[in-house]
Write a protein that holds these residues in place. Sequence first.
Motif, PDB file in Angstrom:
ATOM      1  N   ALA A  43       0.825  -1.214   0.000  1.00  0.00           N
ATOM      2  CA  ALA A  43       0.000   0.000   0.000  1.00  0.00           C
ATOM      3  C   ALA A  43       0.856   1.260   0.000  1.00  0.00           C
ATOM      4  CB  ALA A  43      -0.924   0.003   1.217  1.00  0.00           C
ATOM      5  N   ARG A  44       2.113   1.137   0.397  1.00  0.00           N
ATOM      6  CA  ARG A  44       2.999   2.297   0.491  1.00  0.00           C
ATOM      7  C   ARG A  44       4.051   2.363  -0.606  1.00  0.00           C
ATOM      8  NH1 ARG A  44       3.519   4.647   6.086  1.00  0.00           N
ATOM      9  NH2 ARG A  44       1.558   4.072   7.064  1.00  0.00           N
ATOM     10  N   SER A  59      -0.598   2.806  -6.004  1.00  0.00           N
ATOM     11  CA  SER A  59       0.228   1.871  -5.240  1.00  0.00           C
ATOM     12  C   SER A  59       0.252   0.481  -5.874  1.00  0.00           C
ATOM     13  CB  SER A  59      -0.275   1.761  -3.804  1.00  0.00           C
ATOM     14  OG  SER A  59      -1.474   1.013  -3.748  1.00  0.00           O
ATOM     15  N   VAL A  60       1.237  -0.289  -5.471  1.00  0.00           N
ATOM     16  CA  VAL A  60       1.324  -1.676  -5.919  1.00  0.00           C
ATOM     17  C   VAL A  60       0.115  -2.456  -5.400  1.00  0.00           C
ATOM     18  CG1 VAL A  60       2.697  -3.800  -5.854  1.00  0.00           C
ATOM     19  CG2 VAL A  60       3.832  -1.598  -6.130  1.00  0.00           C
ATOM     20  N   LEU A  65      -4.917  -5.404  -6.768  1.00  0.00           N
ATOM     21  CA  LEU A  65      -6.377  -5.533  -6.697  1.00  0.00           C
ATOM     22  C   LEU A  65      -7.008  -5.387  -8.071  1.00  0.00           C
ATOM     23  CD1 LEU A  65      -7.067  -3.509  -3.433  1.00  0.00           C
ATOM     24  CD2 LEU A  65      -7.262  -5.992  -3.743  1.00  0.00           C
ATOM     25  N   LEU A  66      -6.482  -4.460  -8.876  1.00  0.00           N
ATOM     26  CA  LEU A  66      -6.987  -4.262 -10.232  1.00  0.00           C
ATOM     27  C   LEU A  66      -6.721  -5.495 -11.101  1.00  0.00           C
ATOM     28  CD1 LEU A  66      -8.310  -2.366 -12.285  1.00  0.00           C
ATOM     29  CD2 LEU A  66      -6.025  -1.421 -12.745  1.00  0.00           C
ATOM     30  N   VAL A  67      -5.534  -6.058 -11.003  1.00  0.00           N
ATOM     31  CA  VAL A  67      -5.194  -7.266 -11.766  1.00  0.00           C
ATOM     32  C   VAL A  67      -6.160  -8.398 -11.425  1.00  0.00           C
ATOM     33  CG1 VAL A  67      -3.464  -9.117 -12.000  1.00  0.00           C
ATOM     34  CG2 VAL A  67      -2.764  -6.717 -12.150  1.00  0.00           C
ATOM     35  N   GLU A  68      -6.400  -8.594 -10.128  1.00  0.00           N
ATOM     36  CA  GLU A  68      -7.306  -9.665  -9.703  1.00  0.00           C
ATOM     37  C   GLU A  68      -8.731  -9.405 -10.179  1.00  0.00           C
ATOM     38  OE1 GLU A  68     -10.118 -11.864  -7.258  1.00  0.00           O
ATOM     39  OE2 GLU A  68      -9.854  -9.693  -7.232  1.00  0.00           O
ATOM     40  N   ALA A  69      -9.184  -8.156 -10.128  1.00  0.00           N
ATOM     41  CA  ALA A  69     -10.543  -7.817 -10.572  1.00  0.00           C
ATOM     42  C   ALA A  69     -10.710  -8.037 -12.076  1.00  0.00           C
ATOM     43  CB  ALA A  69     -10.863  -6.369 -10.203  1.00  0.00           C
ATOM     44  N   VAL A  70      -9.709  -7.651 -12.857  1.00  0.00           N
ATOM     45  CA  VAL A  70      -9.764  -7.858 -14.310  1.00  0.00           C
ATOM     46  C   VAL A  70      -9.774  -9.357 -14.620  1.00  0.00           C
ATOM     47  CG1 VAL A  70      -8.459  -7.579 -16.470  1.00  0.00           C
ATOM     48  CG2 VAL A  70      -8.739  -5.631 -14.916  1.00  0.00           C
ATOM     49  N   MET A  71      -8.964 -10.114 -13.905  1.00  0.00           N
ATOM     50  CA  MET A  71      -8.926 -11.552 -14.111  1.00  0.00           C
ATOM     51  C   MET A  71     -10.294 -12.168 -13.804  1.00  0.00           C
ATOM     52  SD  MET A  71      -6.563 -14.441 -12.334  1.00  0.00           S
ATOM     53  CE  MET A  71      -7.428 -14.206 -10.801  1.00  0.00           C
ATOM     54  N   ARG A  72     -10.925 -11.757 -12.703  1.00  0.00           N
ATOM     55  CA  ARG A  72     -12.249 -12.272 -12.339  1.00  0.00           C
ATOM     56  C   ARG A  72     -13.301 -11.884 -13.379  1.00  0.00           C
ATOM     57  NH1 ARG A  72     -14.541  -9.831  -8.324  1.00  0.00           N
ATOM     58  NH2 ARG A  72     -12.691  -8.748  -7.628  1.00  0.00           N
ATOM     59  N   ASP A  90       3.035  -9.502  -7.287  1.00  0.00           N
ATOM     60  CA  ASP A  90       4.079  -8.514  -7.030  1.00  0.00           C
ATOM     61  C   ASP A  90       4.415  -8.415  -5.539  1.00  0.00           C
ATOM     62  OD1 ASP A  90       4.654  -7.673  -9.618  1.00  0.00           O
ATOM     63  OD2 ASP A  90       3.141  -6.083  -9.603  1.00  0.00           O
ATOM     64  N   ALA A  91       4.044  -9.418  -4.760  1.00  0.00           N
ATOM     65  CA  ALA A  91       4.223  -9.375  -3.307  1.00  0.00           C
ATOM     66  C   ALA A  91       5.657  -9.100  -2.854  1.00  0.00           C
ATOM     67  CB  ALA A  91       3.698 -10.660  -2.670  1.00  0.00           C
ATOM     68  N   PRO A  92       6.700  -9.617  -3.532  1.00  0.00           N
ATOM     69  CA  PRO A  92       8.054  -9.307  -3.059  1.00  0.00           C
ATOM     70  C   PRO A  92       8.356  -7.806  -2.990  1.00  0.00           C
ATOM     71  CG  PRO A  92       8.139 -11.130  -4.598  1.00  0.00           C
ATOM     72  CD  PRO A  92       6.728 -10.577  -4.633  1.00  0.00           C
ATOM     73  N   GLU A  93       7.592  -7.027  -3.723  1.00  0.00           N
ATOM     74  CA  GLU A  93       7.825  -5.585  -3.740  1.00  0.00           C
ATOM     75  C   GLU A  93       7.490  -4.926  -2.407  1.00  0.00           C
ATOM     76  OE1 GLU A  93       5.995  -3.973  -7.278  1.00  0.00           O
ATOM     77  OE2 GLU A  93       7.097  -5.376  -8.549  1.00  0.00           O
ATOM     78  N   TYR A  94       6.847  -5.659  -1.496  1.00  0.00           N
ATOM     79  CA  TYR A  94       6.559  -5.083  -0.180  1.00  0.00           C
ATOM     80  C   TYR A  94       7.840  -4.808   0.585  1.00  0.00           C
ATOM     81  CZ  TYR A  94       7.174  -9.239   2.949  1.00  0.00           C
ATOM     82  OH  TYR A  94       7.655 -10.294   3.696  1.00  0.00           O
TER      83      TYR A  94
END
Length: 125
Positions: A43-44, A59-60, A65-72, A90-94
């Motif tokens: 989020a940051r 934010s990442v 969330l957008l990627v998941e929504a488009v996929m759904r 993209d979780a490693p980017e946290y």
Amino acid sequence: MTAKAAPKISSRAWQRMLSGRRLDLLDPSPLDIEIADIAHGLARVARWNGQTRGAHIFSVAQHTLLVEAVMREHTPRVDIRVRLAALLHDAPEYVIGDMISPFKAVIGGSYKTVEKRLLSAIHVR
């Protein structure tokens, strides 16, 4: 008079997370992965190093969330594990930030190695 020996510099490759976990970037343990750390960090982190229009960053976390929504939208009955993988792509980017592709190309394989280790530990967790 003799010259002083240079102090030994240890290479620190870990990050203390808000959860208190100590995440080793070179050998990440799934036990040191916390979803709250991932959510907070993503989020940051600004996509494209903040080079977007508008008053606020994109934010990442918003991107995932957008990627998941488009996929759904395209595949409404997609398996929940695939949805989770989309959210975590993209979780490693946290912890390592969102590096732009041209910079990843300059760095070379080292970045991808660290990123893949982190993503693997995240998926195991």
